[in-house]
Design an enzyme around this catalytic site. Structure first.
Site, PDB file in Angstrom:
ATOM      1  N   LYS A 149     -13.162   1.851  -1.962  1.00  0.00           N
ATOM      2  CA  LYS A 149     -14.122   2.216  -0.907  1.00  0.00           C
ATOM      3  C   LYS A 149     -15.278   3.020  -1.507  1.00  0.00           C
ATOM      4  O   LYS A 149     -16.441   2.786  -1.212  1.00  0.00           O
ATOM      5  CB  LYS A 149     -13.429   3.045   0.184  1.00  0.00           C
ATOM      6  CG  LYS A 149     -12.494   2.250   1.097  1.00  0.00           C
ATOM      7  CD  LYS A 149     -11.979   3.115   2.256  1.00  0.00           C
ATOM      8  CE  LYS A 149     -11.038   2.323   3.167  1.00  0.00           C
ATOM      9  NZ  LYS A 149     -10.564   3.078   4.329  1.00  0.00           N
ATOM     10  N   HIS A 169       8.209 -27.231   0.061  1.00  0.00           N
ATOM     11  CA  HIS A 169       7.585 -28.312  -0.699  1.00  0.00           C
ATOM     12  C   HIS A 169       6.435 -27.802  -1.569  1.00  0.00           C
ATOM     13  O   HIS A 169       5.545 -28.560  -1.946  1.00  0.00           O
ATOM     14  CB  HIS A 169       7.110 -29.402   0.271  1.00  0.00           C
ATOM     15  CG  HIS A 169       8.251 -29.941   1.085  1.00  0.00           C
ATOM     16  ND1 HIS A 169       9.020 -30.990   0.652  1.00  0.00           N
ATOM     17  CD2 HIS A 169       8.786 -29.511   2.254  1.00  0.00           C
ATOM     18  CE1 HIS A 169       9.972 -31.218   1.561  1.00  0.00           C
ATOM     19  NE2 HIS A 169       9.856 -30.326   2.537  1.00  0.00           N
ATOM     20  N   GLU A 221       0.823  -1.226   0.000  1.00  0.00           N
ATOM     21  CA  GLU A 221       0.000   0.000   0.000  1.00  0.00           C
ATOM     22  C   GLU A 221       0.844   1.258   0.000  1.00  0.00           C
ATOM     23  O   GLU A 221       0.446   2.291  -0.521  1.00  0.00           O
ATOM     24  CB  GLU A 221      -0.919   0.008   1.233  1.00  0.00           C
ATOM     25  CG  GLU A 221      -2.322  -0.447   0.896  1.00  0.00           C
ATOM     26  CD  GLU A 221      -3.290  -0.344   2.065  1.00  0.00           C
ATOM     27  OE1 GLU A 221      -4.222  -1.144   2.065  1.00  0.00           O
ATOM     28  OE2 GLU A 221      -3.123   0.508   2.967  1.00  0.00           O
TER      29      GLU A 221
HETATM   30  O1  PA5 Z   1      -3.273   1.527   5.893  1.00  0.00           O
HETATM   31  C1  PA5 Z   1      -4.354   2.010   5.663  1.00  0.00           C
HETATM   32  O2  PA5 Z   1      -4.565   3.228   5.761  1.00  0.00           O
HETATM   33  C2  PA5 Z   1      -5.548   1.143   5.301  1.00  0.00           C
HETATM   34  O3  PA5 Z   1      -5.215  -0.156   5.016  1.00  0.00           O
HETATM   35  C3  PA5 Z   1      -6.565   1.140   6.414  1.00  0.00           C
HETATM   36  O4  PA5 Z   1      -5.960   0.633   7.585  1.00  0.00           O
HETATM   37  C4  PA5 Z   1      -7.804   0.334   6.091  1.00  0.00           C
HETATM   38  O5  PA5 Z   1      -8.326   0.705   4.852  1.00  0.00           O
HETATM   39  C5  PA5 Z   1      -8.870   0.553   7.167  1.00  0.00           C
HETATM   40  O6  PA5 Z   1      -9.157   1.922   7.262  1.00  0.00           O
HETATM   41  P1  PA5 Z   1      -9.814   2.558   8.541  1.00  0.00           P
HETATM   42  O7  PA5 Z   1      -8.866   2.410   9.685  1.00  0.00           O
HETATM   43  O8  PA5 Z   1     -10.029   3.996   8.195  1.00  0.00           O
HETATM   44  O9  PA5 Z   1     -11.106   1.823   8.777  1.00  0.00           O
END
Ligand code: PA5
Length: 465
Positions: A436, A322, A293
């Site tokens: 989202k 394996h 990410e």
């Molecule tokens: O790293 C990030 O920002 C995302 O992966 C969020 O953790 C994830 O989308 C969940 O978002 P939120 O904490 O706003 O519910």
């Protein structure tokens, strides 16, 4: 607490050792000057509070608040359940799996020391349905974690749980809830204020995937009886180690530079984290999110399209020897490997000494499983590196709170530094946001109707047989 340092072994990333698919020391040294510039940028970001994860080990007030909250509540509940996804869940899962007994929830209460912990990090209908019929809701404290306060999955779980709690506990339903969210923004914060629900805050400058050392991970750690102070001390000491601008002395900067050069110069666009430990395996999951990410980006900071990012993959030793190692040694040479190695296991078993007179069995006699396990790791490292494929090792002298804290900070700094090398914003996630928004549209959230139309129009052209 014995301060055992985490070690980074980069021998087999070097061209001097594995040949032309590695990176030479000279190439690394060419990055010494630019490292100083990036170090300055990151130090500024840290000191100006633009990036918050660096400061998490020093939040003594939070530790006090968590310890107090845990003390007050631990005897009132049997279960602690996290509702959250992505950065709100992966660090929690990894903390539990590395620092608690493998079958923590099955242990008798006295031995378990801590509540039973569940992290509900998906909304698969069967998974949620079965889970809700497994626990006693009245004896469960639910921690709803969402930085934005609006993630659809967490919101859905929250609504389901609130409904169940209201039915069981009437107007006392808030007693079984705690909400961990942004200090000021988002609807969850409004709900906290309106219903006076217990809450913890996620600092504004700490994003989900960098948040495991904030209240996001520490509250779970507290209820699991993990020593938070030692975890934070490990992170603090790794931060100190990574405060040097000298590339060859800074493990986070050095590993980031190796990965960057291997990706951009040697086409190693897959990064395999190969955990030789079941307990550390979930950190490979956490790493997948952090690396993917943060670095998987379409545009650089100048707005140019670059579409970069290594694909992180997880593997488990010895199990995946394996399953995957054939590909790793003989398939495309497009991967860099990181072995997670443990020097001293917390428990071990000796293979019985008796002789069978079968040579395929007797050589094992009297050896410990740890010897066999780590020899297989060494053998796999040898098999991969001798085919000219780059690999490195993160060596845990032992798994404990202190070494795990170091690992977390090491990889967070490494990721931030890699963002500088790629010249991208490692702290946003526009691709996740796009998904989202599409979900909001499909489920009829006000203001997102056009998005739904756009997606549904495309549905007409599906080719299905
Ligand atoms: O790293 C990030 O920002 C995302 O992966 C969020 O953790 C994830 O989308 C969940 O978002 P939120 O904490 O706003 O519910």
């Amino acid at each position: 607490m014995k301060k055992l340092p985490l070690k980074f072994d980069y021998t087999n990333l070097l061209a001097e050792n594995i040949g032309s698919e590695g990176i030479s020391i000279l190439e690394i040294e060419r990055f010494s000057e630019i490292t100083k510039t990036y170090h300055k940028i990151l130090t500024n970001d840290k000191e100006s509070d633009k990036i918050g994860f660096y400061n998490l080990p020093f939040d003594k007030k939070l530790v006090k608040d968590i310890n107090k909250f845990v003390k007050l509540n631990k005897d009132r509940f049997e279960n602690f359940v996290v509702l959250g996804i992505g950065g709100s869940a992966l660090g929690n899962i990894a903390l539990l799996n590395s620092l608690k007994h493998t079958f923590h929830n099955f242990l008798p209460k006295k031995e378990r020391k801590g509540l039973k912990i569940f992290i509900l990090d998906n909304i698969d209908p069967e998974y949620v349905y079965n889970f809700l019929r497994t626990i006693d809701i009245k004896k469960t404290l639910f921690n709803v974690i969402s930085k934005s306060g609006s993630t659809a999955e967490t919101a859905a779980q929250f609504l389901i749980i609130v409904d169940l709690l209201k039915r069981k506990l009437k107007n006392k339903f808030t007693r079984n809830l705690v909400i961990t969210t942004d200090e000021k923004n988002g609807d969850l914060r409004k709900i906290v204020d309106k219903y006076k629900i217990n809450s913890f805050t996620i600092p504004e400058n700490v994003g989900g995937r960098f948040s495991v050392l904030s209240s996001v991970g520490l509250l779970t750690a507290g209820f699991a009886n993990i020593k938070i102070e030692n975890l934070l001390k490990g992170a603090e000491d790794m931060l100190k180690k990574c405060q040097t601008e000298k590339l060859l002395e800074n493990p986070a900067y050095l590993n980031a530079t190796f990965h960057y050069l291997l990706d951009t110069q040697k086409k190693k666009n897959i990064s395999v984290m190969f955990s030789y430990s079941n307990s550390l395996y979930y950190w490979a999951d956490w790493y997948r999110q952090l690396w993917a990410e943060s670095l998987g980006k379409n545009r650089n900071r100048n707005g140019e399209i670059i579409a970069i990012g290594q694909t992180p993959v997880k593997a488990l030793g010895v199990t995946d020897q394996h399953s995957q190692v054939q590909l790793y040694t003989e398939g495309p040479n497009n991967k860099v490997f990181t072995f997670l190695q443990i020097e001293e296991f917390r428990n071990d078993t000796t293979i019985p000494k008796f002789r069978t007179n079968y040579s395929s069995l007797d050589y094992l006699s009297g050896h410990k499983l740890s010897e066999l396990f780590n020899s297989e790791m060494k053998a796999t490292e040898y098999a991969i590196s001798s085919k000219g494929r780059p690999c490195c090792k993160i060596i845990f002298p032992k798994i404990n709170e202190y070494t795990i804290g170091q690992f977390i900070m090491l990889y967070e700094i490494q990721t931030a530094f890699a963002g500088e090398l790629y010249n991208i914003d490692a702290f946003n996630q526009p691709g996740v946001e796009a998904g989202k928004i599409a979900t909001y549209g499909l489920l009829g959230r006000e203001g997102y109707g056009d998005k739904a139309k756009e997606i549904l129009t495309k549905d007409k052209d599906r080719k299905i047989i």
